[in-house]
Design a protein around this motif. Structure first.
Motif, PDB file in Angstrom:
ATOM      1  N   GLY A  95       0.827  -1.390   0.038  1.00 20.24           N
ATOM      2  CA  GLY A  95      -0.057  -0.014  -0.022  1.00 20.24           C
ATOM      3  C   GLY A  95       0.812   1.188  -0.140  1.00 20.24           C
ATOM      4  O   GLY A  95       0.176   2.323   0.354  1.00 20.24           O
ATOM      5  N   SER A  96       1.803   1.284  -0.023  1.00 22.32           N
ATOM      6  CA  SER A  96       2.965   2.277  -0.097  1.00 22.32           C
ATOM      7  C   SER A  96       2.767   2.939  -1.442  1.00 22.32           C
ATOM      8  O   SER A  96       2.575   2.546  -2.350  1.00 22.32           O
ATOM      9  CB  SER A  96       4.288   2.174   0.212  1.00 22.32           C
ATOM     10  OG  SER A  96       5.091   1.385  -0.785  1.00 22.32           O
ATOM     11  N   PRO A  97       2.983   4.451  -1.391  1.00 22.38           N
ATOM     12  CA  PRO A  97       2.911   5.279  -2.681  1.00 22.38           C
ATOM     13  C   PRO A  97       4.040   4.861  -3.630  1.00 22.38           C
ATOM     14  O   PRO A  97       5.081   4.521  -3.338  1.00 22.38           O
ATOM     15  CB  PRO A  97       3.250   6.619  -2.485  1.00 22.38           C
ATOM     16  CG  PRO A  97       3.228   6.681  -0.724  1.00 22.38           C
ATOM     17  CD  PRO A  97       3.420   5.228  -0.152  1.00 22.38           C
ATOM     18  N   VAL A  98       3.677   4.739  -5.011  1.00 23.11           N
ATOM     19  CA  VAL A  98       4.291   4.173  -6.185  1.00 23.11           C
ATOM     20  C   VAL A  98       4.091   5.039  -7.258  1.00 23.11           C
ATOM     21  O   VAL A  98       2.943   5.617  -7.550  1.00 23.11           O
ATOM     22  CB  VAL A  98       3.963   2.849  -6.606  1.00 23.11           C
ATOM     23  CG1 VAL A  98       4.903   2.433  -7.832  1.00 23.11           C
ATOM     24  CG2 VAL A  98       4.129   1.829  -5.237  1.00 23.11           C
ATOM     25  N   SER A  99       5.042   5.471  -8.099  1.00 22.36           N
ATOM     26  CA  SER A  99       5.016   6.249  -9.382  1.00 22.36           C
ATOM     27  C   SER A  99       4.140   5.355 -10.208  1.00 22.36           C
ATOM     28  O   SER A  99       4.298   4.490 -10.294  1.00 22.36           O
ATOM     29  CB  SER A  99       6.314   6.606  -9.612  1.00 22.36           C
ATOM     30  OG  SER A  99       6.939   5.519 -10.406  1.00 22.36           O
ATOM     31  N   LYS A 100       3.556   6.106 -11.220  1.00 28.70           N
ATOM     32  CA  LYS A 100       2.710   5.721 -12.289  1.00 28.70           C
ATOM     33  C   LYS A 100       3.909   4.729 -13.008  1.00 28.70           C
ATOM     34  O   LYS A 100       3.191   3.478 -13.521  1.00 28.70           O
ATOM     35  CB  LYS A 100       1.941   6.736 -13.168  1.00 28.70           C
ATOM     36  CG  LYS A 100       1.313   5.926 -14.381  1.00 28.70           C
ATOM     37  CD  LYS A 100       0.757   7.126 -15.325  1.00 28.70           C
ATOM     38  CE  LYS A 100      -0.098   6.493 -16.324  1.00 28.70           C
ATOM     39  NZ  LYS A 100      -0.532   7.194 -17.285  1.00 28.70           N
ATOM     40  N   TYR A 101       4.714   5.150 -13.511  1.00 32.54           N
ATOM     41  CA  TYR A 101       5.930   4.417 -14.014  1.00 32.54           C
ATOM     42  C   TYR A 101       6.107   3.082 -13.453  1.00 32.54           C
ATOM     43  O   TYR A 101       6.084   1.981 -14.058  1.00 32.54           O
ATOM     44  CB  TYR A 101       7.298   5.180 -14.342  1.00 32.54           C
ATOM     45  CG  TYR A 101       8.371   4.074 -14.929  1.00 32.54           C
ATOM     46  CD1 TYR A 101       8.276   3.984 -16.269  1.00 32.54           C
ATOM     47  CD2 TYR A 101       9.449   3.912 -14.435  1.00 32.54           C
ATOM     48  CE1 TYR A 101       9.489   3.121 -16.842  1.00 32.54           C
ATOM     49  CE2 TYR A 101      10.245   2.900 -14.678  1.00 32.54           C
ATOM     50  CZ  TYR A 101      10.252   2.668 -15.953  1.00 32.54           C
ATOM     51  OH  TYR A 101      11.339   1.977 -16.453  1.00 32.54           O
TER      52      TYR A 101
END
Length: 121
Positions: A95-101
């Motif tokens: 659930g940690s934030p991830v870039s779209k890439y």
């Protein structure tokens, strides 16, 4: 500093929402109105009015609105087309934030979860 609506914007909002001017003024005084949402509604309305006249192309209208409101062209386009800037993605594992890439490249996993999946013998 919190931005407030100008009198001209309040008049336009009153016309768009079909609410009398004094009511809009009172809502504004009590900080009930979300100024960015109100401006977005005004910008969308102005864009559609000018576009429906058929004399100007969308790109020209967007540039004129950007100049009139002191915003960038990309900000106006985000408002007009109701897009979200920098959509947020989260790792499907932790659930940690991830870039779209990284979300698309690594199948929805963050770096840490991807490393945990590596099997070393």
């Amino acid at each position: 500093m919190k931005k407030t609506l100008t009198n001209r914007e309040k008049e336009k909002l009153s016309r768009i929402l079909e609410i009398d001017g004094p009511t809009i003024e009172k809502l504004s005084e009590h900080d009930v109105l979300d100024t960015s949402a109100c401006r977005a509604a005004i910008i969308r309305s102005e864009y559609m009015e000018i576009k429906n006249q058929g004399r100007h192309h969308g790109g020209h209208i967007a540039r004129a609105l950007a100049d009139a409101y002191g915003l960038s062209l990309s900000a106006i386009e985000l408002i007009i087309y109701k897009k979200e800037a920098n959509k947020k993605f989260a790792c499907t594992c932790c659930g940690s934030p991830v870039s779209k890439y990284k979300f698309t490249r690594y199948g929805g996993l963050c770096d840490a979860c991807l490393v945990r999946q590596v099997k070393i013998e």
